[in-house]
Design a protein around this motif. Sequence first.
Motif, PDB file in Angstrom:
ATOM      1  N   THR A   1       0.843  -1.180   0.000  1.00  0.00           N
ATOM      2  CA  THR A   1       0.000   0.000   0.000  1.00  0.00           C
ATOM      3  C   THR A   1       0.885   1.238   0.000  1.00  0.00           C
ATOM      4  OG1 THR A   1      -0.110  -0.097   2.407  1.00  0.00           O
ATOM      5  CG2 THR A   1      -1.894  -1.133   1.192  1.00  0.00           C
ATOM      6  N   PRO A   2       0.378   2.319  -0.585  1.00  0.00           N
ATOM      7  CA  PRO A   2       1.192   3.543  -0.606  1.00  0.00           C
ATOM      8  C   PRO A   2       1.551   3.975   0.808  1.00  0.00           C
ATOM      9  CG  PRO A   2      -0.676   3.734  -2.072  1.00  0.00           C
ATOM     10  CD  PRO A   2      -0.878   2.473  -1.289  1.00  0.00           C
ATOM     11  N   GLY A   3       2.810   4.222   1.024  1.00  0.00           N
ATOM     12  CA  GLY A   3       3.236   4.721   2.316  1.00  0.00           C
ATOM     13  C   GLY A   3       3.475   3.660   3.381  1.00  0.00           C
ATOM     14  N   LYS A   4       3.087   2.399   3.105  1.00  0.00           N
ATOM     15  CA  LYS A   4       3.274   1.346   4.114  1.00  0.00           C
ATOM     16  C   LYS A   4       4.268   0.292   3.690  1.00  0.00           C
ATOM     17  CE  LYS A   4      -0.019  -0.294   6.613  1.00  0.00           C
ATOM     18  NZ  LYS A   4      -1.248  -0.973   7.063  1.00  0.00           N
ATOM     19  N   GLY A   5       4.693   0.331   2.432  1.00  0.00           N
ATOM     20  CA  GLY A   5       5.659  -0.659   2.002  1.00  0.00           C
ATOM     21  C   GLY A   5       5.043  -2.030   1.827  1.00  0.00           C
ATOM     22  N   LEU A   6       5.891  -3.040   1.798  1.00  0.00           N
ATOM     23  CA  LEU A   6       5.444  -4.409   1.600  1.00  0.00           C
ATOM     24  C   LEU A   6       4.938  -4.995   2.910  1.00  0.00           C
ATOM     25  CD1 LEU A   6       8.344  -5.755  -0.658  1.00  0.00           C
ATOM     26  CD2 LEU A   6       6.030  -5.136  -1.390  1.00  0.00           C
ATOM     27  N   GLU A   7       3.827  -5.717   2.815  1.00  0.00           N
ATOM     28  CA  GLU A   7       3.260  -6.402   3.971  1.00  0.00           C
ATOM     29  C   GLU A   7       3.143  -7.880   3.645  1.00  0.00           C
ATOM     30  OE1 GLU A   7      -0.659  -5.195   5.118  1.00  0.00           O
ATOM     31  OE2 GLU A   7      -0.676  -6.438   6.917  1.00  0.00           O
TER      32      GLU A   7
ATOM     33  N   ASP B   1      -7.778  -2.663   3.253  1.00  0.00           N
ATOM     34  CA  ASP B   1      -7.223  -3.794   2.498  1.00  0.00           C
ATOM     35  C   ASP B   1      -6.942  -3.430   1.053  1.00  0.00           C
ATOM     36  OD1 ASP B   1      -9.471  -5.715   4.428  1.00  0.00           O
ATOM     37  OD2 ASP B   1      -7.270  -5.812   4.593  1.00  0.00           O
ATOM     38  N   THR B   2      -7.210  -2.203   0.660  1.00  0.00           N
ATOM     39  CA  THR B   2      -6.872  -1.746  -0.690  1.00  0.00           C
ATOM     40  C   THR B   2      -5.355  -1.754  -0.861  1.00  0.00           C
ATOM     41  OG1 THR B   2      -8.847  -0.372  -0.901  1.00  0.00           O
ATOM     42  CG2 THR B   2      -6.944   0.225  -2.263  1.00  0.00           C
ATOM     43  N   ALA B   3      -4.880  -2.423  -1.912  1.00  0.00           N
ATOM     44  CA  ALA B   3      -3.434  -2.580  -2.089  1.00  0.00           C
ATOM     45  C   ALA B   3      -3.162  -3.225  -3.436  1.00  0.00           C
ATOM     46  CB  ALA B   3      -2.847  -3.450  -0.975  1.00  0.00           C
ATOM     47  N   VAL B   4      -1.885  -3.257  -3.789  1.00  0.00           N
ATOM     48  CA  VAL B   4      -1.425  -4.124  -4.869  1.00  0.00           C
ATOM     49  C   VAL B   4      -1.023  -5.443  -4.227  1.00  0.00           C
ATOM     50  CG1 VAL B   4       0.244  -4.470  -6.715  1.00  0.00           C
ATOM     51  CG2 VAL B   4      -0.638  -2.163  -6.241  1.00  0.00           C
ATOM     52  N   TYR B   5      -1.616  -6.514  -4.699  1.00  0.00           N
ATOM     53  CA  TYR B   5      -1.361  -7.840  -4.140  1.00  0.00           C
ATOM     54  C   TYR B   5      -0.427  -8.612  -5.063  1.00  0.00           C
ATOM     55  CZ  TYR B   5      -4.908  -7.196  -0.573  1.00  0.00           C
ATOM     56  OH  TYR B   5      -5.619  -6.735   0.514  1.00  0.00           O
TER      57      TYR B   5
ATOM     58  N   CYS C   1      10.918 -10.780   6.722  1.00  0.00           N
ATOM     59  CA  CYS C   1      11.861  -9.657   6.743  1.00  0.00           C
ATOM     60  C   CYS C   1      12.659  -9.456   5.457  1.00  0.00           C
ATOM     61  CB  CYS C   1      12.849  -9.833   7.895  1.00  0.00           C
ATOM     62  SG  CYS C   1      12.069  -9.672   9.507  1.00  0.00           S
ATOM     63  N   ILE C   2      12.782 -10.497   4.638  1.00  0.00           N
ATOM     64  CA  ILE C   2      13.651 -10.360   3.472  1.00  0.00           C
ATOM     65  C   ILE C   2      12.885 -10.598   2.192  1.00  0.00           C
ATOM     66  CG2 ILE C   2      15.736 -10.922   4.756  1.00  0.00           C
ATOM     67  CD1 ILE C   2      15.608 -13.730   3.553  1.00  0.00           C
ATOM     68  N   MET C   3      11.706 -10.006   2.088  1.00  0.00           N
ATOM     69  CA  MET C   3      10.865 -10.200   0.905  1.00  0.00           C
ATOM     70  C   MET C   3      11.562  -9.747  -0.367  1.00  0.00           C
ATOM     71  SD  MET C   3       7.103  -9.223   2.392  1.00  0.00           S
ATOM     72  CE  MET C   3       7.686  -7.911   3.471  1.00  0.00           C
ATOM     73  N   ASP C   4      12.454  -8.762  -0.260  1.00  0.00           N
ATOM     74  CA  ASP C   4      13.128  -8.283  -1.466  1.00  0.00           C
ATOM     75  C   ASP C   4      14.116  -9.308  -2.012  1.00  0.00           C
ATOM     76  OD1 ASP C   4      15.685  -6.166   0.055  1.00  0.00           O
ATOM     77  OD2 ASP C   4      14.677  -7.962   0.776  1.00  0.00           O
ATOM     78  N   GLU C   5      14.340 -10.374  -1.276  1.00  0.00           N
ATOM     79  CA  GLU C   5      15.252 -11.411  -1.748  1.00  0.00           C
ATOM     80  C   GLU C   5      14.512 -12.660  -2.230  1.00  0.00           C
ATOM     81  OE1 GLU C   5      18.709 -10.140   1.499  1.00  0.00           O
ATOM     82  OE2 GLU C   5      18.406 -12.256   0.983  1.00  0.00           O
TER      83      GLU C   5
END
Length: 127
Positions: free
Chosen positions: A41-47, A90-94, A109-113
């Motif tokens: 979500t904008p401003g909240k990063g990856l969840e 719950d609006t977001a890019v999934y 913690c390491i979703m970018d990997e």
Amino acid sequence: VQLRESGPGLVKPSQTLSLTCTVSGGSIITNYYYWTWIRQTPGKGLEWLGYISYSGSTYYSPSLKGRSDISRDTSKNQFTLQLYSVTPEDTAVYYCAATKPLSVYQAMCIMDEYDYWGQGTQVTVSS
């Protein structure tokens, strides 16, 4: 391995959001990955939302407070997220994604990997 999300772009509040991830180029059973749902979500990063493993075990983020289920259809090589009683928050890019087996803490913690990602699908919760 390629992942592709599909589902409705608009859901009304209090309804159930259902998203499917179709996996190609690999098997959700024999490829030893954790098949994961993540949203942004904008401003909240990856969840991080949760995963279903190659063996079928599941783990969910406590932040969803029991509102979610992740299941799979092995005949179609798909896994699905259901999110109940949705609200505008719950609006977001999934995204669906895949990672080699990790501890839950590492997975969060390491979703970018992560090894593989879908392109993402926008879901808006609005009446």
